[in-house]
Write a protein that holds these residues in place. Structure first.
Motif, mmCIF file in Angstrom:
data_model
loop_
_atom_site.group_PDB
_atom_site.id
_atom_site.type_symbol
_atom_site.label_atom_id
_atom_site.label_comp_id
_atom_site.label_asym_id
_atom_site.label_seq_id
_atom_site.Cartn_x
_atom_site.Cartn_y
_atom_site.Cartn_z
ATOM 1 N N LEU A 219 0.857 -1.182 0.000
ATOM 2 C CA LEU A 219 0.000 0.000 0.000
ATOM 3 C C LEU A 219 0.892 1.230 0.000
ATOM 4 O O LEU A 219 1.832 1.318 0.805
ATOM 5 C CB LEU A 219 -0.874 0.054 1.258
ATOM 6 N N PHE A 220 0.606 2.154 -0.881
ATOM 7 C CA PHE A 220 1.299 3.451 -0.865
ATOM 8 C C PHE A 220 0.359 4.485 -0.259
ATOM 9 O O PHE A 220 -0.724 4.741 -0.772
ATOM 10 C CB PHE A 220 1.720 3.874 -2.273
ATOM 11 N N MET A 221 0.792 5.052 0.886
ATOM 12 C CA MET A 221 0.001 6.071 1.567
ATOM 13 C C MET A 221 0.625 7.440 1.399
ATOM 14 O O MET A 221 1.852 7.579 1.386
ATOM 15 C CB MET A 221 -0.114 5.766 3.074
ATOM 16 N N ASP A 222 -0.213 8.455 1.301
ATOM 17 C CA ASP A 222 0.249 9.838 1.272
ATOM 18 C C ASP A 222 -0.880 10.728 1.778
ATOM 19 O O ASP A 222 -2.048 10.536 1.400
ATOM 20 C CB ASP A 222 0.658 10.243 -0.143
ATOM 21 N N GLN A 223 -0.533 11.635 2.673
ATOM 22 C CA GLN A 223 -1.489 12.621 3.195
ATOM 23 C C GLN A 223 -2.767 11.972 3.730
ATOM 24 O O GLN A 223 -3.875 12.445 3.496
ATOM 25 C CB GLN A 223 -1.817 13.668 2.123
ATOM 26 N N VAL A 227 -3.192 5.871 -1.567
ATOM 27 C CA VAL A 227 -3.202 6.378 -2.944
ATOM 28 C C VAL A 227 -3.353 5.232 -3.933
ATOM 29 O O VAL A 227 -4.084 5.322 -4.922
ATOM 30 C CB VAL A 227 -1.901 7.167 -3.232
ATOM 31 N N GLU A 228 -2.643 4.119 -3.626
ATOM 32 C CA GLU A 228 -2.613 2.999 -4.570
ATOM 33 C C GLU A 228 -2.163 1.755 -3.831
ATOM 34 O O GLU A 228 -1.383 1.830 -2.883
ATOM 35 C CB GLU A 228 -1.627 3.335 -5.701
ATOM 36 N N GLU A 229 -2.671 0.612 -4.246
ATOM 37 C CA GLU A 229 -2.210 -0.644 -3.664
ATOM 38 C C GLU A 229 -2.237 -1.734 -4.713
ATOM 39 O O GLU A 229 -2.939 -1.633 -5.721
ATOM 40 C CB GLU A 229 -3.065 -1.044 -2.469
ATOM 41 N N THR A 240 0.029 3.204 -11.278
ATOM 42 C CA THR A 240 -0.898 3.950 -12.145
ATOM 43 C C THR A 240 -1.028 5.419 -11.741
ATOM 44 O O THR A 240 -1.423 6.239 -12.561
ATOM 45 C CB THR A 240 -2.295 3.311 -12.114
ATOM 46 N N LYS A 241 -0.712 5.743 -10.499
ATOM 47 C CA LYS A 241 -0.901 7.114 -10.023
ATOM 48 C C LYS A 241 0.403 7.907 -10.096
ATOM 49 O O LYS A 241 1.481 7.381 -9.775
ATOM 50 C CB LYS A 241 -1.405 7.111 -8.568
ATOM 51 N N ALA A 242 0.294 9.164 -10.504
ATOM 52 C CA ALA A 242 1.486 10.013 -10.646
ATOM 53 C C ALA A 242 2.224 10.167 -9.321
ATOM 54 O O ALA A 242 3.463 10.164 -9.287
ATOM 55 C CB ALA A 242 1.084 11.389 -11.185
ATOM 56 N N ARG A 243 1.481 10.297 -8.218
ATOM 57 C CA ARG A 243 2.121 10.487 -6.915
ATOM 58 C C ARG A 243 2.934 9.250 -6.519
ATOM 59 O O ARG A 243 4.017 9.356 -5.944
ATOM 60 C CB ARG A 243 1.048 10.795 -5.849
ATOM 61 N N THR A 244 2.409 8.064 -6.834
ATOM 62 C CA THR A 244 3.147 6.819 -6.563
ATOM 63 C C THR A 244 4.416 6.771 -7.388
ATOM 64 O O THR A 244 5.490 6.427 -6.891
ATOM 65 C CB THR A 244 2.279 5.584 -6.878
ATOM 66 N N LEU A 248 8.169 6.482 -5.839
ATOM 67 C CA LEU A 248 9.009 5.329 -6.159
ATOM 68 C C LEU A 248 10.224 5.739 -6.987
ATOM 69 O O LEU A 248 11.302 5.154 -6.843
ATOM 70 C CB LEU A 248 8.188 4.276 -6.905
ATOM 71 N N GLY A 249 10.059 6.762 -7.822
ATOM 72 C CA GLY A 249 11.205 7.250 -8.599
ATOM 73 C C GLY A 249 12.348 7.682 -7.708
ATOM 74 O O GLY A 249 13.521 7.455 -8.014
ATOM 75 N N LYS A 250 12.019 8.293 -6.581
ATOM 76 C CA LYS A 250 13.055 8.724 -5.630
ATOM 77 C C LYS A 250 13.588 7.550 -4.809
ATOM 78 O O LYS A 250 14.792 7.432 -4.596
ATOM 79 C CB LYS A 250 12.473 9.777 -4.667
ATOM 80 N N HIS A 251 12.686 6.685 -4.336
ATOM 81 C CA HIS A 251 13.085 5.702 -3.332
ATOM 82 C C HIS A 251 13.587 4.397 -3.911
ATOM 83 O O HIS A 251 14.442 3.749 -3.312
ATOM 84 C CB HIS A 251 11.931 5.456 -2.367
#
Length: 256
Positions: A219-223, A227-229, A240-244, A248-251
């Protein structure tokens, strides 16, 4: 009881501190034996969600269910205390900081709760401590005090202490983030072993490789929202989500 049943059922979880909404209507189901990783930036609500599961950080609204029983029941104080103590015996939790008693050996740290909460004799609790410390590779340091142990060893004792209560569910809140990089793997190995034994686990982690190799779902959580799982092979490779994708691009790059 079947493996198909929703073992952990979080229903419309909301948590606010004054005007600050930390969790915003999160619903999550985890099946028996599943391993779920929760990832996301600091302040996204990951640890708050984890602590809400055993009512350490009570929800403002919503319900937490474990194995068909509501954890966060509204009860008169004395009834609530009895109920939540019974529920917490079924939920093992391992924190970022080990929270071991410094004046107790590894053996005594692990044996204390079974003696106090389950009424085991000293001999029974000591035998249980030996079994659990052996399971996490710490038997040879059973009579060491926390000050004599490395961070990774302390965390393994903390895991043994949680396992000694024979929990139905294990929660890990950034269990490796306070450790030196070379000590992270020894704790991850213990968690992988638990995964092989079909322990139901919810793991807040920043270790993307670990989440990808061990967990059934991420699960990716934000705020304060999920956001997506999805399965790790999907979420990490094709979010699929830009925020994810941004996170992930950074981490994922940082973990290489």
């Amino acid at each position: 009881m079947t493996d198909k049943q929703d073992f952990v059922d979080i229903r419309h979880a909301q948590k606010s501190y004054g005007n600050l909404e930390v969790l915003k209507d999160i619903s999550l189901k985890v099946k028996r034996g599943q391993i779920v990783a929760i990832i996301g930036p600091s302040g996204s609500g990951k640890s708050t969600l984890l602590r809400a599961i055993n009512d350490l950080d009570p929800l403002t609204k919503g319900e937490i269910w474990l194995d068909g029983v509501q954890v966060n029941k509204k009860l008169p104080h004395r009834q609530y205390e009895k109920h939540i103590n019974e529920m917490r015996q079924q939920i093992g939790m391992v924190f970022q900081h080990f929270n071991l008693f410094p004046h107790m050996t590894a053996r005594d740290n692990v044996a204390m709760a079974p003696k106090m909460l389950k009424g085991l004799s000293k001999e029974e609790a000591d035998k249980l401590a030996e079994e659990q410390l052996d399971k996490v590779g710490m038997l040879e340091r059973i009579d060491y005090y926390p000050s004599q142990l490395s961070g990774g060893q302390k965390q393994r004792v903390a895991i043994a202490r949680a396992l000694a209560m024979h929990p139905k569910l294990m929660l890990f809140d950034e269990a490796t983030s306070a450790l030196d990089p070379e000590l992270v793997d020894e704790v991850n190995q213990v968690m992988k072993k638990l995964a092989e034994e079909d322990m139901t686990m919810i793991i807040v982690t920043h270790e993307m490789d670990f989440a990808a190799s061990v967990c059934d779902r991420v699960l990716f959580m934000d705020q304060g929202v999920v956001v997506e799982e999805g399965p790790p092979e999907v979420l990490f490779k094709n979010p699929t989500k830009a925020r994810t994708r941004e996170f992930l691009g950074k981490h994922l790059g940082a973990n290489k």
